[in-house]
Design a protein around this motif. Structure first.
Motif, PDB file in Angstrom:
ATOM      1  N   ILE A 182      -8.074  -7.055  -3.885  1.00  0.00           N
ATOM      2  CA  ILE A 182      -7.463  -5.832  -4.383  1.00  0.00           C
ATOM      3  C   ILE A 182      -8.515  -4.747  -4.575  1.00  0.00           C
ATOM      4  CG2 ILE A 182      -6.228  -4.785  -6.310  1.00  0.00           C
ATOM      5  CD1 ILE A 182      -4.770  -7.439  -6.702  1.00  0.00           C
ATOM      6  N   GLU A 183      -9.623  -5.105  -5.222  1.00  0.00           N
ATOM      7  CA  GLU A 183     -10.676  -4.117  -5.453  1.00  0.00           C
ATOM      8  C   GLU A 183     -11.261  -3.625  -4.131  1.00  0.00           C
ATOM      9  OE1 GLU A 183     -15.036  -3.701  -7.634  1.00  0.00           O
ATOM     10  OE2 GLU A 183     -13.781  -5.461  -7.998  1.00  0.00           O
ATOM     11  N   ASN A 185      -9.759  -3.444  -1.307  1.00  0.00           N
ATOM     12  CA  ASN A 185      -8.782  -2.573  -0.661  1.00  0.00           C
ATOM     13  C   ASN A 185      -8.857  -1.159  -1.207  1.00  0.00           C
ATOM     14  OD1 ASN A 185      -7.210  -3.718   1.427  1.00  0.00           O
ATOM     15  ND2 ASN A 185      -6.299  -5.122  -0.053  1.00  0.00           N
ATOM     16  N   ASN A 186      -9.247  -1.014  -2.443  1.00  0.00           N
ATOM     17  CA  ASN A 186      -9.284   0.292  -3.093  1.00  0.00           C
ATOM     18  C   ASN A 186     -10.663   0.935  -3.054  1.00  0.00           C
ATOM     19  OD1 ASN A 186      -6.564   0.094  -3.796  1.00  0.00           O
ATOM     20  ND2 ASN A 186      -7.026  -1.038  -5.670  1.00  0.00           N
ATOM     21  N   THR A 187     -11.620   0.305  -2.406  1.00  0.00           N
ATOM     22  CA  THR A 187     -12.975   0.834  -2.323  1.00  0.00           C
ATOM     23  C   THR A 187     -13.261   1.317  -0.906  1.00  0.00           C
ATOM     24  OG1 THR A 187     -13.727  -0.738  -4.012  1.00  0.00           O
ATOM     25  CG2 THR A 187     -15.417   0.288  -2.633  1.00  0.00           C
ATOM     26  N   SER A 222     -11.053   1.678   3.916  1.00  0.00           N
ATOM     27  CA  SER A 222     -11.301   0.734   2.827  1.00  0.00           C
ATOM     28  C   SER A 222     -12.304  -0.324   3.280  1.00  0.00           C
ATOM     29  CB  SER A 222      -9.999   0.069   2.377  1.00  0.00           C
ATOM     30  OG  SER A 222      -9.533  -0.839   3.346  1.00  0.00           O
ATOM     31  N   PRO A 449      -4.200   7.507   3.689  1.00  0.00           N
ATOM     32  CA  PRO A 449      -3.899   7.296   2.264  1.00  0.00           C
ATOM     33  C   PRO A 449      -2.565   6.574   2.105  1.00  0.00           C
ATOM     34  CG  PRO A 449      -4.499   9.584   2.709  1.00  0.00           C
ATOM     35  CD  PRO A 449      -4.276   8.931   4.034  1.00  0.00           C
ATOM     36  N   ALA A 450      -2.512   5.632   1.200  1.00  0.00           N
ATOM     37  CA  ALA A 450      -1.303   4.810   1.033  1.00  0.00           C
ATOM     38  C   ALA A 450      -0.116   5.637   0.549  1.00  0.00           C
ATOM     39  CB  ALA A 450      -1.583   3.676   0.055  1.00  0.00           C
ATOM     40  N   ASN A 451      -0.369   6.799  -0.050  1.00  0.00           N
ATOM     41  CA  ASN A 451       0.745   7.554  -0.628  1.00  0.00           C
ATOM     42  C   ASN A 451       1.502   8.392   0.394  1.00  0.00           C
ATOM     43  OD1 ASN A 451      -1.234   9.413  -0.133  1.00  0.00           O
ATOM     44  ND2 ASN A 451      -1.069  10.474  -2.097  1.00  0.00           N
TER      45      ASN A 451
END
Length: 498
Positions: A182-183, A185-187, A222, A449-451
Motif C-alpha cells: 500500500i505504501e 503504491n502511494n510513493t 508509483s 492519478p487514481a482520482n
C-alpha cells in the motif's frame, strides 16, 4: 471466407467501431445463439484485418479487391511469412494471450472450436517450444543473465545488483494484495528511499533501462508500478508463444470468418469519420470505406466504441461523453508508439549478429531507449514509447525516429548503417524501412492519478457505450479491463443498467 454481406439497408441494431480484442470479444458475445435478440450487427475496423493496434497498416495493395480476396491474400501471405506488417499478437506476454484465448474459446460453440483446431492445424509448426529471450545491445549483445550478474559492459556488479533488487525484491504477483504494498503504491518512484540512496552515476545508468522498459515519465509513477513493470519484463516472456497467436496463423481471420458465419457484417478497411445523433435516426455513421467507397453511411440504434476514449474525440462531440469520461480525456493523455519496421532484416543484419538470437527474441538498446522485436518472418521492429502524438511530423516523433535509427545502426551491415546515419530515406535496393506511428499504444499511462479513473462504460447519451482498456477501475491489467468492460456493456445491453 464469405464475401461481405451487401445490403441496401444500412440500418443496424448495433454498430461496433473497432476490431481489436474488445471489439472481437463483444461481437462474439453478441452473436452467440443466446443473444440473437440483439438483432443486426456491424463491426467496423480501419485495418485490413481484425486484431487491434499491433496490426499495422499492411504493405499489400488491396485497391479494387473484395473482402473475400483481401482475406485470402492476407492468409496466403501470413502462412508464407511474407509481406506482413506489425507484430500482431506475438508481442503480447504469454499470460495475457492465454487468458484472452480462454475468453475467445468460451464464446465459441463446440463445432466452431473444432473448426478453430482444424484451422490452426493446417500449417506445420517448428520451434513450438522456443522461448523468447532478451538481449541488451550496446557494443555487444548482452544476455539477460550477463546483465543481471554484472558481467557486461552495460552495468557494474553493483548496478546489476540494484536492478535485480528493483525487478525481483519489491514486487511479486503473489504479493499484490498484501498491505506492505500500500505504501509503495502511494510513493512516487523518484521520492522513494531506495532510489534516492543511489549514487548519481548509478541513477543515470539505470534511468535509461527504466525508460526503455517502463516508458516516459517512469520516475513520476508509483514505486510499485515501476518494480512491477520490471518484473513483467524479465519474467512474463519466458513461456513458449501459444501456437494460436503466431502471426502466420491468422487467428484474426478465423474469428472474422466465425463472425460472418453468425450473420455479423464485418467491414474492414473502413474508417468512421464522424457520428451524428438525433432522435429520428439515432446514430448516423459517416464512413470512408476502401472496399465499398459508395457505402458512405450507416445508421444504428446503439453504438459501441471498442477503442480508446481519446480516439473518439475526433468522431463524436465531447458533449456526448459522460462527465467522468470527458474529464478523463481532458486530463489523461495516452502513450504513443513509434515503430521502425525493417521487413528484410535478415538480409541486411550485421555480420556480428549472434547465431543464438532468433524469432520472438527481444532486444533492448539502453542508450537509445529503444526496444527491438524479431518477428517469426524475419522482420525487425524497433519501437519507443513517447507521450501522446497523432502526427508523424511532430517534433517528438521525429526525434524518436532518429533514436530508432541510431539503434538500427548497431545491428545492420556496415554499408547499410552508413546510409542510415545520413538520416535520409533508405534506398529501396538496400533496405525496406517503414515508419509507423501508433497514436495509442497504452491507453492509460503509468503515472495516471487514481482520482481520474474511468469507472463505467455508459457514455453521455442513451444507446452510446465504450469498452476497451481505458477502464482502470474495472481491473488492473489491460486484458482484464477489456474483459470487464465488455461484460459491463453486455449487462447494459441486456437491460441491467444501473
Amino acid at each position: 471466407m464469405s464475401s461481405r454481406q451487401e445490403s441496401n439497408n444500412s440500418q443496424y441494431d448495433i454498430a461496433i467501431v473497432g476490431g481489436g480484442l474488445s471489439g472481437i470479444l463483444l461481437a462474439l458475445r453478441l452473436s452467440r445463439e443466446s443473444h440473437k435478440e440483439h438483432g443486426k450487427i456491424v463491426l467496423i475496423e480501419q485495418q485490413p484485418q481484425l486484431g487491434g493496434r499491433n496490426f499495422f497498416s499492411s504493405p499489400l495493395n488491396f485497391s479494387g479487391k473484395s473482402c473475400e480476396e483481401i482475406n485470402q491474400e492476407i492468409l496466403l501471405h501470413s502462412s508464407q511469412c511474407q509481406n506482413l506488417s506489425g507484430p500482431g499478437f506475438e508481442i503480447m506476454n504469454v499470460e495475457s494471450l492465454n487468458a484472452m484465448l480462454r475468453h475467445i474459446l468460451s464464446h465459441l460453440t463446440e463445432d466452431e472450436k473444432n473448426q478453430c483446431e482444424e484451422f490452426m492445424n493446417r500449417l506445420e509448426e517448428n520451434e513450438t517450444d522456443r522461448r523468447s529471450r532478451c538481449f541488451f545491445v550496446k557494443k555487444d549483445f548482452v544476455s539477460e543473465a550477463q546483465l543481471l550478474t554484472g558481467s557486461s559492459e552495460i552495468l557494474t556488479k553493483r548496478e546489476a545488483e540494484l536492478l535485480r533488487s528493483f525487478a525481483y525484491d519489491f514486487y511479486s504477483p503473489h504479493l499484490d494484495s498484501q498491505e506492505e504494498n500500500i505504501e509503495r503504491n502511494n510513493t512516487l518512484f523518484e521520492k522513494s528511499t531506495q532510489w534516492n540512496e543511489l549514487a548519481k552515476g548509478s541513477k543515470e545508468t539505470l534511468s535509461s533501462i527504466f525508460s526503455s522498459i517502463v516508458g516516459p515519465d517512469w520516475e513520476k509513477s508509483s514505486f510499485i508500478y515501476v518494480c512491477k513493470s520490471l518484473w513483467v519484463f524479465f519474467n512474463n516472456f519466458k513461456e513458449p508463444l501459444p501456437k494460436s497467436f503466431k502471426r502466420k496463423m491468422g487467428l484474426e481471420l478465423f474469428i472474422e470468418k466465425i463472425l460472418r458465419a453468425r450473420g455479423i457484417e464485418v467491414r474492414t478497411l473502413c474508417e468512421v469519420l464522424r457520428v451524428n445523433h438525433n432522435k429520428e435516426t439515432n446514430f448516423s455513421l459517416i464512413l470512408a470505406d476502401e472496399v465499398n467507397p459508395t457505402h458512405k453511411t450507416v445508421q444504428a440504434d446503439k453504438l459501441i466504441f471498442a477503442m480508446p476514449l481519446v480516439q473518439c474525440l475526433g468522431i463524436i462531440a465531447k458533449e456526448e461523453f459522460s462527465p467522468e469520461q470527458s474529464r478523463f480525456v481532458s486530463k489523461v493523455r495516452p502513450l504513443s508508439l513509434v515503430v521502425s519496421e525493417i521487413s528484410d532484416f535478415l538480409s541486411v543484419r550485421s555480420e556480428n549478429w549472434p547465431e543464438n538470437v532468433g524469432a520472438c527474441d527481444r532486444l533492448l538498446f539502453p542508450v537509445e531507449r529503444v526496444q527491438g522485436f524479431l518477428t517469426c518472418d524475419g522482420r525487425l521492429l524497433f519501437s519507443t514509447q513517447l507521450d501522446y502524438e497523432d502526427s508523424l511530423q511532430a517534433p517528438a516523433v521525429r526525434e524518436a525516429v532518429a533514436r530508432l535509427r541510431r539503434a538500427a545502426v548497431r545491428v545492420l551491415k556496415a554499408e547499410v548503417a552508413e546510409e542510415i546515419k545520413k538520416g535520409a530515406r533508405m534506398p529501396q535496393n538496400k533496405i525496406s524501412e517503414r515508419i509507423v506511428l501508433v497514436p495509442v499504444a497504452v491507453s492509460i499511462p503509468n503515472n495516471i492519478p487514481a482520482n481520474i479513473e474511468v469507472k463505467e462504460t455508459k457514455m453521455g447519451i442513451k444507446g452510446l457505450f465504450c469498452c476497451g482498456d481505458s477502464f482502470l477501475s474495472l481491473a488492473d491489467e489491460p486484458w482484464k479491463r477489456v474483459v470487464a468492460s465488455v461484460h459491463d456493456v453486455m449487462l447494459r445491453l441486456n437491460g441491467n443498467e444501473a
